[in-house]
Design a protein around this motif. Structure first.
Motif, PDB file in Angstrom:
ATOM      1  N   ALA A  12     -39.865   3.071  40.641  1.00 12.52           N
ATOM      2  CA  ALA A  12     -39.474   2.684  41.995  1.00 12.52           C
ATOM      3  C   ALA A  12     -37.961   2.708  42.190  1.00 12.52           C
ATOM      4  CB  ALA A  12     -40.003   1.280  42.308  1.00 12.52           C
ATOM      5  N   PHE A  13     -37.204   3.005  41.138  1.00 11.76           N
ATOM      6  CA  PHE A  13     -35.746   2.961  41.198  1.00 11.76           C
ATOM      7  C   PHE A  13     -35.166   4.358  41.052  1.00 11.76           C
ATOM      8  CE2 PHE A  13     -37.012  -1.272  40.147  1.00 11.76           C
ATOM      9  CZ  PHE A  13     -36.076  -2.094  40.753  1.00 11.76           C
ATOM     10  N   GLN A  14     -34.118   4.634  41.835  1.00  9.55           N
ATOM     11  CA  GLN A  14     -33.415   5.907  41.703  1.00  9.55           C
ATOM     12  C   GLN A  14     -32.482   5.899  40.514  1.00  9.55           C
ATOM     13  OE1 GLN A  14     -31.425   7.852  45.211  1.00  9.55           O
ATOM     14  NE2 GLN A  14     -29.560   7.482  44.015  1.00  9.55           N
ATOM     15  N   GLY A  15     -31.842   4.764  40.231  1.00 12.82           N
ATOM     16  CA  GLY A  15     -30.868   4.696  39.156  1.00 12.82           C
ATOM     17  C   GLY A  15     -29.603   5.453  39.506  1.00 12.82           C
ATOM     18  N   PRO A  16     -28.792   5.808  38.520  1.00 12.03           N
ATOM     19  CA  PRO A  16     -27.539   6.514  38.785  1.00 12.03           C
ATOM     20  C   PRO A  16     -27.771   7.850  39.484  1.00 12.03           C
ATOM     21  CG  PRO A  16     -27.565   5.649  36.548  1.00 12.03           C
ATOM     22  CD  PRO A  16     -28.942   5.460  37.090  1.00 12.03           C
ATOM     23  N   ARG A  17     -26.966   8.121  40.494  1.00  6.04           N
ATOM     24  CA  ARG A  17     -27.057   9.393  41.212  1.00  6.04           C
ATOM     25  C   ARG A  17     -26.488  10.532  40.365  1.00  6.04           C
ATOM     26  NH1 ARG A  17     -27.292  11.090  46.657  1.00  6.04           N
ATOM     27  NH2 ARG A  17     -27.438   8.920  47.335  1.00  6.04           N
ATOM     28  N   PHE A  18     -25.411  10.259  39.630  1.00  6.35           N
ATOM     29  CA  PHE A  18     -24.725  11.283  38.844  1.00  6.35           C
ATOM     30  C   PHE A  18     -24.982  11.112  37.352  1.00  6.35           C
ATOM     31  CE2 PHE A  18     -22.460  10.796  42.802  1.00  6.35           C
ATOM     32  CZ  PHE A  18     -22.238  12.092  43.194  1.00  6.35           C
ATOM     33  N   GLY A  19     -24.836   9.908  36.841  1.00  2.20           N
ATOM     34  CA  GLY A  19     -24.984   9.689  35.409  1.00  2.20           C
ATOM     35  C   GLY A  19     -23.867  10.360  34.636  1.00  2.20           C
ATOM     36  N   ILE A  20     -24.021  10.387  33.340  1.00  3.49           N
ATOM     37  CA  ILE A  20     -22.960  10.910  32.472  1.00  3.49           C
ATOM     38  C   ILE A  20     -22.707  12.380  32.742  1.00  3.49           C
ATOM     39  CG2 ILE A  20     -22.287  11.357  30.083  1.00  3.49           C
ATOM     40  CD1 ILE A  20     -23.898   8.881  29.301  1.00  3.49           C
ATOM     41  N   GLN A  21     -23.769  13.187  32.791  1.00  2.00           N
ATOM     42  CA  GLN A  21     -23.573  14.624  32.934  1.00  2.00           C
ATOM     43  C   GLN A  21     -22.985  14.977  34.288  1.00  2.00           C
ATOM     44  OE1 GLN A  21     -23.683  16.664  30.399  1.00  2.00           O
ATOM     45  NE2 GLN A  21     -22.876  18.257  31.769  1.00  2.00           N
ATOM     46  N   GLY A  22     -23.413  14.280  35.323  1.00  2.00           N
ATOM     47  CA  GLY A  22     -22.852  14.535  36.640  1.00  2.00           C
ATOM     48  C   GLY A  22     -21.377  14.220  36.706  1.00  2.00           C
ATOM     49  N   LEU A  23     -20.965  13.148  36.046  1.00  2.00           N
ATOM     50  CA  LEU A  23     -19.545  12.807  36.013  1.00  2.00           C
ATOM     51  C   LEU A  23     -18.761  13.825  35.201  1.00  2.00           C
ATOM     52  CD1 LEU A  23     -17.455  10.671  36.902  1.00  2.00           C
ATOM     53  CD2 LEU A  23     -17.934   9.466  34.753  1.00  2.00           C
ATOM     54  N   ARG A  24     -19.326  14.257  34.087  1.00  2.00           N
ATOM     55  CA  ARG A  24     -18.654  15.282  33.278  1.00  2.00           C
ATOM     56  C   ARG A  24     -18.475  16.581  34.081  1.00  2.00           C
ATOM     57  NH1 ARG A  24     -17.557  14.186  28.225  1.00  2.00           N
ATOM     58  NH2 ARG A  24     -18.721  12.674  26.963  1.00  2.00           N
ATOM     59  N   GLU A  25     -19.490  16.952  34.835  1.00  2.00           N
ATOM     60  CA  GLU A  25     -19.391  18.182  35.621  1.00  2.00           C
ATOM     61  C   GLU A  25     -18.309  18.059  36.679  1.00  2.00           C
ATOM     62  OE1 GLU A  25     -23.343  18.731  37.045  1.00  2.00           O
ATOM     63  OE2 GLU A  25     -24.123  19.367  35.077  1.00  2.00           O
ATOM     64  N   ARG A  26     -18.199  16.905  37.293  1.00  2.00           N
ATOM     65  CA  ARG A  26     -17.157  16.715  38.316  1.00  2.00           C
ATOM     66  C   ARG A  26     -15.759  16.831  37.716  1.00  2.00           C
ATOM     67  NH1 ARG A  26     -17.893  13.367  43.677  1.00  2.00           N
ATOM     68  NH2 ARG A  26     -19.744  14.478  44.405  1.00  2.00           N
TER      69      ARG A  26
END
Length: 431
Positions: free
Chosen positions: A144-158
């Motif tokens: 029922a939870f989305q949790g982090p939108r980006f997470g570790i990999q999303g932040l690394r990609e940015r």
């Protein structure tokens, strides 16, 4: 509660469908019968009165929290902390695992907290001292939870950063500078190699540093640093405030150039964070004010591992936490438990959050933190280690990259510092 009634709050593991329950691990100190105390703990946080007077019914099979295991030991010297006098009786310290049906509160963080850390836990009869050590969530709840939108990999990609820690820096002095010199310090650190320059958790939308102006100048400084270095940078704006200002402050900061936003998670509330996570299009970072006040005593409050799991559920992409070393007064095993809670791959389909164990760090402590974490999937967040570097913030940021290069190459730090003046100065100043 009669002894025969108390047994209705006990169960065996094979008698339950675990997808329907959260598993709660508590440690508590009680006076009197530990089994009766454990039954009270289950009753008070779930059914309480479990039938109507003179009605043949029993709500415990459906609604009761139930004891799955109970380990007790006598405490001849009494309670570990002074408590309100309970009268005579032997004192016991107990570890208990409880299965609590999550349908009682649903996938709602305020209601979950009200059940497992509310009146039912902290005012259970005979239990003056209690600490929630851990929560385990079934997939049926996590879904029922989305949790982090980006997470570790999303932040690394940015940031276009791979195979090393992400380097944060807390611009100092933390609340004493107007936007112009504050932005200049951020710019210098970015040009030296800092990935993320951030507001301190104490710096809000204040008269001497309005968020709109601060974000505008930091956003411009970030763009200038990106053009000069050729790599992405992030300004992390602290938007902690009253709830009714949260969206406006977020929009102001992001429009001006903030690439991420930070909330003091517990002062703001997890429900506010969950709402913002669903709204924002930039990474969301948690800071840890209030956490020590709830967690430091060994047999009272809530373990920081639980808080970390809940912050991940609420959607924080990055979780700054009390880190290693004497400065933060947190046992290394507890810090590691929080890091593990960020990275746990069995947490349903919820992305991992980047753990950032912080506290008086610099190039001199990077190797020790890396060895303790056991991987490069962490954020490293010096304040003075960058912004009080004797050669300036750019040199402070460069010293972090020099330290990481030495670690990666297996070169002793003192050896690497011989021909790297920024690293040498960092080791001499902060080591």
């Amino acid at each position: 509660m009669k002894a025969v009634d108390a047994r209705g709050f006990f169960s065996s593991a094979n008698a339950l469908e675990f997808e329907d329950y959260l598993l709660l691990d508590y440690v508590f100190e009680c006076q009197g019968d530990p089994e009766l105390a454990a039954a009270h703990l289950c009753s008070e946080q779930s059914t309480a009165q479990w039938k109507r007077v003179n009605v043949s019914e029993d709500y415990r099979p459906r609604f009761a929290a139930k004891v799955l295991s109970l380990d007790t030991q006598a405490c001849p010297s009494g309670f570990s902390s002074p408590v309100v006098e309970l009268g005579d009786g032997e004192v016991y310290r107990c570890k208990v695992r409880i299965a609590h049906p999550h349908a009682n509160f649903g996938p709602r963080l305020p209601n979950l907290l009200s059940a497992v850390l509310g009146e039912g836990a902290f005012f259970a009869p005979g239990i003056p001292l209690i600490k929630l050590l851990d929560i385990q969530f079934p997939d049926s709840f996590l879904s029922a939870f989305q949790g982090p939108r980006f997470g570790i990999q999303g932040l690394r990609e940015r940031l276009q950063v791979e195979n090393r820690p992400i380097f944060f820096g807390v611009i100092k002095p933390n609340i004493g500078l107007p936007p112009e010199p504050f932005a200049e310090l951020g710019y210098q650190a970015w040009t030296g190699g800092l990935d993320i320059a951030k507001d301190d958790e104490m710096l809000a939308d204040v008269q001497w540093s309005p968020l709109a102006e601060r974000a505008r100048l930091l956003g411009a400084a970030r763009m200038r640093a990106e053009q000069e270095t050729g790599v992405p940078k992030i300004y992390l704006a602290n938007i902690t405030d009253e709830l009714d200002r949260l969206i406006d402050l977020h929009d102001t900061a992001v429009a001006a150039g903030a690439g991420a936003v930070m909330l003091n998670a517990w002062p703001m509330g997890l429900s506010a964070a969950r709402m913002l996570s669903a709204y924002t299009k930039v990474p969301m970072v948690a800071h840890f004010p209030v956490i020590a006040g709830m967690s430091r005593l060994p047999f009272f409050g809530v373990h920081t591992r639980v808080m970390t799991k809940l912050q991940r559920l609420a959607g924080f992409d990055v979780i700054i936490m009390p880190g290693f070393g004497a400065r933060m007064m947190t046992p290394a095993a507890e810090v590691q438990a929080c890091i593990d809670a960020c990275l746990d791959p069995t947490f349903g389909n919820i992305k991992p959050s980047l753990p950032v164990p912080g506290g008086s760090d610099s190039a001199a402590t990077l190797e020790a933190v890396y060895n303790l974490v056991g991987s490069a999937d962490f954020g490293f967040v010096p304040g003075r280690g960058v912004f009080s570097h004797p050669q300036g913030p750019a040199a402070g940021a460069r010293s972090l990259h020099q330290a990481w290069a030495a670690i990666s190459a297996g070169v002793p730090m003192a050896e690497a510092a011989k021909d790297r003046p920024e690293l040498k100065a960092a080791l001499e100043t902060f080591g």
